[in-house]
Scaffold this active site. Structure first.
Site, mmCIF file in Angstrom:
data_model
loop_
_atom_site.group_PDB
_atom_site.id
_atom_site.type_symbol
_atom_site.label_atom_id
_atom_site.label_comp_id
_atom_site.label_asym_id
_atom_site.label_seq_id
_atom_site.Cartn_x
_atom_site.Cartn_y
_atom_site.Cartn_z
ATOM 1 N N ASN A 108 0.843 -1.203 0.000
ATOM 2 C CA ASN A 108 0.000 0.000 0.000
ATOM 3 C C ASN A 108 0.875 1.250 0.000
ATOM 4 O O ASN A 108 1.999 1.233 0.493
ATOM 5 C CB ASN A 108 -0.876 0.010 1.265
ATOM 6 C CG ASN A 108 -1.824 1.191 1.314
ATOM 7 O OD1 ASN A 108 -2.436 1.568 0.303
ATOM 8 N ND2 ASN A 108 -1.955 1.808 2.477
ATOM 9 N N HIS A 110 0.598 5.214 1.405
ATOM 10 C CA HIS A 110 -0.213 6.039 2.300
ATOM 11 C C HIS A 110 0.415 7.432 2.359
ATOM 12 O O HIS A 110 1.639 7.558 2.478
ATOM 13 C CB HIS A 110 -0.265 5.416 3.695
ATOM 14 C CG HIS A 110 -1.105 6.205 4.645
ATOM 15 N ND1 HIS A 110 -2.475 6.220 4.576
ATOM 16 C CD2 HIS A 110 -0.753 7.040 5.655
ATOM 17 C CE1 HIS A 110 -2.949 7.039 5.510
ATOM 18 N NE2 HIS A 110 -1.917 7.537 6.176
ATOM 19 N N SER A 137 4.466 6.966 2.479
ATOM 20 C CA SER A 137 5.100 5.708 2.886
ATOM 21 C C SER A 137 4.547 4.566 2.047
ATOM 22 O O SER A 137 3.346 4.530 1.759
ATOM 23 C CB SER A 137 4.780 5.380 4.351
ATOM 24 O OG SER A 137 5.048 6.468 5.203
ATOM 25 N N ASP A 146 -3.673 1.025 7.606
ATOM 26 C CA ASP A 146 -2.437 1.758 7.316
ATOM 27 C C ASP A 146 -1.278 1.275 8.193
ATOM 28 O O ASP A 146 -0.351 2.028 8.511
ATOM 29 C CB ASP A 146 -2.633 3.279 7.449
ATOM 30 C CG ASP A 146 -3.688 3.791 6.476
ATOM 31 O OD1 ASP A 146 -3.705 3.321 5.332
ATOM 32 O OD2 ASP A 146 -4.504 4.646 6.872
HETATM 33 C C1 GAR Z 1 -2.914 8.777 -2.885
HETATM 34 O O1 GAR Z 1 -2.436 10.009 -2.442
HETATM 35 C C2 GAR Z 1 -2.669 7.698 -1.855
HETATM 36 O O2 GAR Z 1 -1.531 7.939 -1.080
HETATM 37 C C3 GAR Z 1 -3.917 7.789 -1.024
HETATM 38 O O3 GAR Z 1 -4.944 8.010 -1.938
HETATM 39 C C4 GAR Z 1 -4.433 8.784 -3.013
HETATM 40 C C5 GAR Z 1 -4.920 8.177 -4.316
HETATM 41 O O4 GAR Z 1 -4.639 9.014 -5.402
HETATM 42 N N1 GAR Z 1 -4.121 6.574 -0.267
HETATM 43 C C6 GAR Z 1 -4.610 6.527 0.980
HETATM 44 O O5 GAR Z 1 -4.992 7.502 1.571
HETATM 45 C C7 GAR Z 1 -4.659 5.127 1.591
HETATM 46 N N2 GAR Z 1 -4.855 5.190 3.007
HETATM 47 P P1 GAR Z 1 -4.673 8.432 -6.875
HETATM 48 O O6 GAR Z 1 -5.991 7.682 -7.034
HETATM 49 O O7 GAR Z 1 -4.633 9.653 -7.752
HETATM 50 O O8 GAR Z 1 -3.475 7.544 -7.048
#
Ligand code: GAR
Length: 229
Positions: A108, A110, A137, A146
């Site tokens: 994942n 985060h 991360s 997470d």
């Molecule tokens: C990203 O910033 C990722 O880090 C976050 O969602 C976004 C997705 O953007 N993930 C989380 O918050 C997971 N806990 P994207 O769809 O444009 O890649």
């Protein structure tokens, strides 16, 4: 054989795009076998279609509970024989059965310097906490939201005038560097999760993960045999 990724998304899919671009540029020696979304409206699905990647959409309304939904995901994903399951903005809690099924293959990203700021609105929380730095991360996934062993992080300074939006933009730019880099370590068989922890080239890594800006020499460039000719 090429390392096969299954990428799970719920939204825009800009991390998916960074992965596709890294593969196209020869920086990531993997293929995206399938993109799965839990949202029909996820813009990232169009990115997958444009790249000629198979897509699956599962709607939670069609399943009685999380366990049934996750079993359906497993059945769909396993048809594509993925080596690594890549969570890229997949905004659903995973059942312990799903996590166990893909143990050691589930990764994942985060948007915080874990273990700080788990959950949602991480950028706002970093600003409100007065953090001097923030970042992202990449970690192996455990049952804890997470949580799970950290593989690598990338930092950005929090600037005086930062809003949630400006900070998240700078963090996302770092996500696009970090995720393909870590996935390349997976794709070349260098990165594993063992009972004794995360291993790179058979050696334990620092417990807080690698810092993208201070990678040891052997990680700073991709190995020659992983590059496309
Ligand atoms: C990203 O910033 C990722 O880090 C976050 O969602 C976004 C997705 O953007 N993930 C989380 O918050 C997971 N806990 P994207 O769809 O444009 O890649």
């Amino acid at each position: 054989m090429t390392h096969r990724l299954a990428v799970l998304i719920s939204g825009n899919g800009t991390n998916l795009q960074a992965i596709i671009d890294a593969i196209d540029a020869g920086r990531l020696s993997a293929s995206v076998a399938v993109v799965l979304s839990n949202k029909t409206s996820a813009a990232g699905l169009q990115r997958a279609i444009r790249a000629g990647i198979a897509t699956i959409t599962l709607n939670k309304e069609n399943y009685p509970d999380r366990a049934a939904f996750d079993q359906a995901m497993i059945a769909e994903l396993d048809r594509f024989q993925p080596d690594t399951i890549v969570l890229a903005g997949f905004m659903r809690i995973l059942s312990p059965a799903f996590v166990a099924h893909y143990s050691g293959r589930l990764i994942n990203i985060h948007p915080s310097l874990l273990p700080l700021h788990k959950g949602l609105h991480t950028h706002l929380h970093a600003i409100q906490a007065g953090d001097a730095e923030h970042g992202c991360s990449v970690h192996f996934v455990s049952d804890e939201l997470d949580g799970g062993p950290i593989i690598a992080r990338a930092r950005v300074p929090v600037l005086e005038n930062d809003s949630e939006e400006t900070l998240s933009k700078r963090v996302q730019a770092r996500e696009y560097e970090l995720y393909p880099r870590v996935l390349e370590w997976r794709a070349t068989g260098r990165l594993t999760l063992e009972p004794r922890g995360v291993q790179l080239d058979g050696q334990p890594i620092p417990s807080e993960g690698f810092d993208l800006d201070q990678l040891p020499a052997e990680l700073a460039t991709a190995p020659a045999n992983s590059r496309r000719s």
